[in-house]
Structures are given as C-alpha cells and as structure tokens.
Design an enzyme around this catalytic site. Structure first.
Site, PDB file in Angstrom:
ATOM      1  N   GLU A 288       0.845  -1.184   0.000  1.00 36.30           N
ATOM      2  CA  GLU A 288       0.000   0.000   0.000  1.00 36.30           C
ATOM      3  C   GLU A 288       0.886   1.242   0.000  1.00 36.30           C
ATOM      4  O   GLU A 288       1.856   1.309   0.733  1.00 36.30           O
ATOM      5  CB  GLU A 288      -0.877  -0.045   1.268  1.00 36.30           C
ATOM      6  CG  GLU A 288      -1.901   1.029   1.336  1.00 36.30           C
ATOM      7  CD  GLU A 288      -2.671   1.162   0.034  1.00 36.30           C
ATOM      8  OE1 GLU A 288      -3.344   0.203  -0.359  1.00 36.30           O
ATOM      9  OE2 GLU A 288      -2.568   2.235  -0.610  1.00 36.30           O
TER      10      GLU A 288
ATOM     11  N   CYS B 137       6.257   5.567   8.698  1.00 37.11           N
ATOM     12  CA  CYS B 137       6.779   4.713   7.617  1.00 37.11           C
ATOM     13  C   CYS B 137       8.249   4.940   7.294  1.00 37.11           C
ATOM     14  O   CYS B 137       9.063   4.028   7.443  1.00 37.11           O
ATOM     15  CB  CYS B 137       5.938   4.897   6.363  1.00 37.11           C
ATOM     16  SG  CYS B 137       4.263   4.324   6.588  1.00 37.11           S
TER      17      CYS B 137
HETATM   18  C1  UDX Z   1       4.805   7.835   3.153  1.00 34.57           C
HETATM   19  C2  UDX Z   1       4.748   7.551   1.645  1.00 34.57           C
HETATM   20  O1  UDX Z   1       4.605   8.803   0.939  1.00 34.57           O
HETATM   21  C3  UDX Z   1       3.584   6.623   1.331  1.00 34.57           C
HETATM   22  O2  UDX Z   1       3.596   6.285  -0.049  1.00 34.57           O
HETATM   23  C4  UDX Z   1       3.733   5.340   2.170  1.00 34.57           C
HETATM   24  O3  UDX Z   1       2.644   4.467   1.959  1.00 34.57           O
HETATM   25  C5  UDX Z   1       3.837   5.686   3.646  1.00 34.57           C
HETATM   26  O4  UDX Z   1       4.912   6.616   3.864  1.00 34.57           O
HETATM   27  P1  UDX Z   1       3.483   9.407   4.874  1.00 34.57           P
HETATM   28  O5  UDX Z   1       4.440   8.904   5.908  1.00 34.57           O
HETATM   29  O6  UDX Z   1       2.030   9.466   5.178  1.00 34.57           O
HETATM   30  O7  UDX Z   1       3.617   8.540   3.521  1.00 34.57           O
HETATM   31  O8  UDX Z   1       3.924  10.903   4.531  1.00 34.57           O
HETATM   32  P2  UDX Z   1       4.639  11.707   3.363  1.00 34.57           P
HETATM   33  O9  UDX Z   1       3.693  12.708   2.834  1.00 34.57           O
HETATM   34  O10 UDX Z   1       5.288  10.841   2.382  1.00 34.57           O
HETATM   35  O11 UDX Z   1       5.765  12.502   4.206  1.00 34.57           O
HETATM   36  C6  UDX Z   1       6.739  11.812   4.979  1.00 34.57           C
HETATM   37  C7  UDX Z   1       7.665  12.771   5.676  1.00 34.57           C
HETATM   38  O12 UDX Z   1       8.531  13.422   4.744  1.00 34.57           O
HETATM   39  C8  UDX Z   1       6.975  13.903   6.445  1.00 34.57           C
HETATM   40  O13 UDX Z   1       7.615  14.094   7.681  1.00 34.57           O
HETATM   41  C9  UDX Z   1       7.172  15.117   5.543  1.00 34.57           C
HETATM   42  O14 UDX Z   1       7.179  16.334   6.267  1.00 34.57           O
HETATM   43  C10 UDX Z   1       8.533  14.823   4.952  1.00 34.57           C
HETATM   44  N1  UDX Z   1       8.774  15.487   3.665  1.00 34.57           N
HETATM   45  C11 UDX Z   1       8.043  15.136   2.564  1.00 34.57           C
HETATM   46  C12 UDX Z   1       9.778  16.449   3.543  1.00 34.57           C
HETATM   47  O15 UDX Z   1      10.476  16.773   4.528  1.00 34.57           O
HETATM   48  N2  UDX Z   1      10.017  17.014   2.311  1.00 34.57           N
HETATM   49  C13 UDX Z   1       9.306  16.691   1.207  1.00 34.57           C
HETATM   50  O16 UDX Z   1       9.585  17.251   0.130  1.00 34.57           O
HETATM   51  C14 UDX Z   1       8.276  15.721   1.329  1.00 34.57           C
END
Ligand code: UDX
Length: 432
Positions: free
Chosen positions: A152, A261
């Site tokens: 997923e 994650c």
């Molecule tokens: C992630 C994956 O995107 C998703 O596909 C997987 O199923 C689960 O893990 P999620 O943990 O919900 O999803 O959040 P995501 O939006 O990916 O952000 C993860 C982290 O990265 C956050 O702390 C966010 O602030 C950080 N981030 C994201 C950055 O610091 N910079 C970015 O450009 C993008």
C-alpha cells in the site's frame, strides 16, 4: 467479493472502508476489542484521517462493512484475507514480524476452503515465504491457498484519495488464480497494475519509501551548502525539480522526515539488506542526514538567540506533517526534547496533535490555544509543521506578543524579506 482485513490500524481501516465502498463485503478484524467496540457501536474512528469517518459510516450503514474481534469468523467467511497488522521496528532496526506470524498461524488453523492471503503490511523481502511455510506447517487439512503481496502506498492525510486514485497498483503473485482475483478486485480503479513475483513486490514497497526518503535527505544535504553560501534552497530545488527526469516532488528541504513509515522502513530495509549480505551505505547516510537536520535546528536557534537556558521557544506544529494528528517519529518531538535538555521553556500549538503530545510530554511543556498564544513572551518561534493555517498569520500581532522577534522557518514557507522588514530575525533551512 467477500474480504477479511486483519488489523484495523491506518492501512487496514482505509483499505477496508475503500474496498467496501467499491462494492465488496468486508469484515475488518482486530484483537484490540476496545477499538472494535468503538468502530461497531459509535460513528467515531480511532484515527484522524480526512473523509475516513464518513466513508466508514456510509459503508456500515449500507451493510458492506462490519467489524469483529473474531478472526476465525472472518477467515471462514471470506475469499481473500488481507494482512494489515503492524510491523514495528525492533531495537536492532529489523521489522518485528511476530504479528504476521500469529495471523498466519490463525489462518492455518481455520482455513476451510481456498483462500488468497494478501500481505499488505510493509514487510521485508521474503516474508511471504515465511507466511507460506507457516500456513503449510499448521494447517489441518488439504485446503489450497495462495499468498500474494499487494503493498500500500497511501499517505496519511490523503489516504482515501491515494487508495482510490493511485499512481499504480502493485501485485506480487505466483499463480494465475491469485493474479486474476486481485485484478478483478481492483478492476473498478483505473490505473496501471504492475504484476511481479512476490519478492519483487516486497522490494518495490521498501525501495519506493527509501527512494522518497533519499530525495528528502538529498535536498536537505544541498540546503547545507545553501546555508554556507547564501544561496536560496527554494530556488535551487525548483531549478533541479523542473527537470522532468527528477521532478519536483519530495524536494522540500526542512526539519527532516518523520512518520510511521519512512524512518521505520529505511531501518528495516538496511537490516534485511545486511542480512542478505549487502551493506546499504547509501541508506545509512540518508538516515544520518535526517538525524542531523534536527540537530541543525538547535544550532540555528543558538545562532539566533545565543544561549538557550531560560529562553522561551514557541513551536508551531507538532504532527509529523499537516492533515494528521500522528506524532510517530515526528521531528517536533526530537526538537522539543533537545530544547528541554538545554533548559529552554517550550510553548506549543498544533491544530490536531495536541492530545497525543500531551500524553507523551505531560506538563514539561505549555499547551497553547493558537499560534499567538504560543508566541506569547517567546524569544523565538519555530515553524515545524506547515499547516495551511500557519501560512497566513498576523505578524504584527505575533511581534507584539513576543519578547524578542525571531523566527526559525523549519519548512521554508515564509517570505523572509517581509519578516525582516517587520523587524524579525529570520532563519530558514538553507535560506536566509
Ligand atoms: C509515506 C509515503 O509517501 C507513502 O507512499 C507510504 O505508503 C507511507 O509513507 P506518509 O508517511 O504518510 O507517507 O507521509 P509523506 O507525505 O510521504 O511525508 C513523509 C515525511 O517526509 C513527512 O515528515 C514530511 O514532512 C517529509 N517530507 C516530505 C519532507 O520533509 N520534504 C518533502 O519534500 C516531502
């Protein structure tokens, strides 16, 4: 189709509600009876996820979605069983697969006709082999079954949209029957279905998350160079990201990635690689850079304020990202703990995550009702999570309540020129 979803956490609940909405008959099971009680007897759900409460309610009312703590009933009553239980990190970084093993044994005990067992939890490559071995060892009859992997990719905060409109669906199978069942199940969703062997699908999940985390650590590393030279990381990221081979996603420099994650999956991927005889140095560096980002925040506050003891710091945003109340591995928690160690006083505000933080931090910090309340008498504001409502604040009002007007923009969302004109000291991440 008749489906059972084992594990009603984030992935399980979203998967169950969405598959019910697509017309299937779904039973979500969980051994947490309190959770099942809440889901059965009220319209509430145990997590914050936009749109999920309504989707669960709708499908409960139309009779397609039910909840139970009786896994045996779920197994007997369905054609496809999704395993969505947690796979938390153990101390050595490896994934704890005891939940998956337990479910596999229970499936083995109660299997009474052909079942397709789908692993949806994020697991290290070769877990499916263990599931197969376990079911074969403990089953009491000759019933056939298949194991498949269907990782997923949903993100917290946009989980339903991600489930219903994915970039792709990955299915790892080793029989035509399993492939056809899963293709039929997902036929209402218009997207490309990638079919691979099971191990390939398991690797795709860990590799996707690791690649995204690598992009974030890469841009955070570049932001170090911007800090040292005075270049602006936002312009640099745009200049890199407009190359369609690279693209702009996940190139936002900031306080580091968190959540349930990325940190856990990278650790597990490094661990399983090591076990397979490959030392994944690149990912070790991704982790290291992510840790350093949080330390950089503390150094930057020292640059703004000199000494930290007795200084009051306002933290805007606690959730690991906007649109969630999740604080698992949230950068905010590491930053607050480091500041407390330095004897700073902390005032916090987050639109959704306050209760969860209160449970973890107790009365060591002050909980505020909005951004202005948090900024009251503060020597510095740190923007940690870029909630929309933090983007448009009344800076004159913020300045009027602060002891000393300084802003550390941990997500590079503010107009630094405007803030400096108003008399604030400003620091960003790779940006002045
Ligand atoms: C992630 C994956 O995107 C998703 O596909 C997987 O199923 C689960 O893990 P999620 O943990 O919900 O999803 O959040 P995501 O939006 O990916 O952000 C993860 C982290 O990265 C956050 O702390 C966010 O602030 C950080 N981030 C994201 C950055 O610091 N910079 C970015 O450009 C993008």
């Amino acid at each position: 189709m008749r489906l059972t979803i084992v594990g009603s956490g984030y992935v399980g609940l979203v998967t169950g509600a969405c598959l019910a909405d697509l017309g299937n008959q779904v039973i979500c099971v969980d051994n947490d009876t309190e959770k099942i009680d809440l889901l059965t007897k009220s319209d509430e759900i145990p997590i914050y996820e936009p749109g999920l409460e309504e989707l669960v309610k709708k499908n409960k009312e139309n009779g397609r979605l039910t909840f139970s703590s009786d896994i045996e009933f779920g197994i007997k009553d369905s054609d496809v069983i999704f395993i969505c239980v947690g796979t938390p990190s153990r101390d050595d970084g490896s994934a704890d697969l005891t939940g998956i093993e337990k479910v596999s044994r229970i499936i083995a005990e109660h299997i009474d006709s052909y079942k397709l067992v789908v692993e949806k939890s994020t697991v290290p490559v070769e877990t499916s082999e263990w599931i197969k071995k376990t079911i074969n060892t403990f089953k009491k009859n000759g019933c056939e079954f298949d194991v498949a992997s269907n990782p997923e990719f949903l993100r917290e905060g946009s989980a339903i949209e991600d489930f219903m409109n994915p970039d792709r669906i990955v299915i790892g199978v080793e029989s035509k029957k399993a492939e056809e069942l899963l293709k039929e199940l997902y036929s209402p969703i218009e997207t490309k279905i990638v079919v691979s062997d099971i191990k390939g699908a398991e690797i795709i999940k860990h590799a996707s998350n690791s690649f995204l985390a690598t992009k974030i650590s890469f841009i955070n590393a570049i932001s170090n160079l911007c800090d040292r030279t005075g270049a602006d990381i936002n312009a640099v990221a745009e200049g890199i990201g407009l190359d369609s081979r690279i693209n702009r996603h996940f190139l936002k420099a900031g306080v580091g990635f968190g959540g349930s994650c990325f940190p856990k999956d990278i650790k597990a991927f490094i661990h399983i690689s090591e076990k397979l005889g490959y030392s994944f140095g690149l990912l070790k560096e991704v982790e290291k850079i992510n840790q350093e980002q949080k330390d950089r925040v503390i150094r930057k506050i020292e640059e703004l304020l000199w000494n930290l003891p007795e200084k009051t710091i306002a933290i805007w945003g606690l959730a690991f990202k906007p649109h969630t109340d999740d604080i698992r591995s949230a950068p905010s928690m590491d930053i607050i703990k480091s500041l407390l160690k330095e004897k700073a006083k902390i005032r916090v505000f987050d639109p959704e995550a306050m209760e969860k933080v209160r449970k973890e931090m107790g009365n060591r910090i002050v909980y505020c009702k909005d951004v202005y309340d948090a900024a009251q008498d503060a020597d510095c504001v740190i923007l940690v999570t870029e909630w929309n409502e933090f983007k448009e604040v009344d800076w004159d009002r913020v300045k009027s309540v602060m002891k000393h007007p300084a802003v550390l923009d941990g997500r590079n969302i503010y107009d630094s020129g405007k803030l400096k004109n108003l008399g604030f000291k400003y620091a960003g991440i790779g940006r002045r």
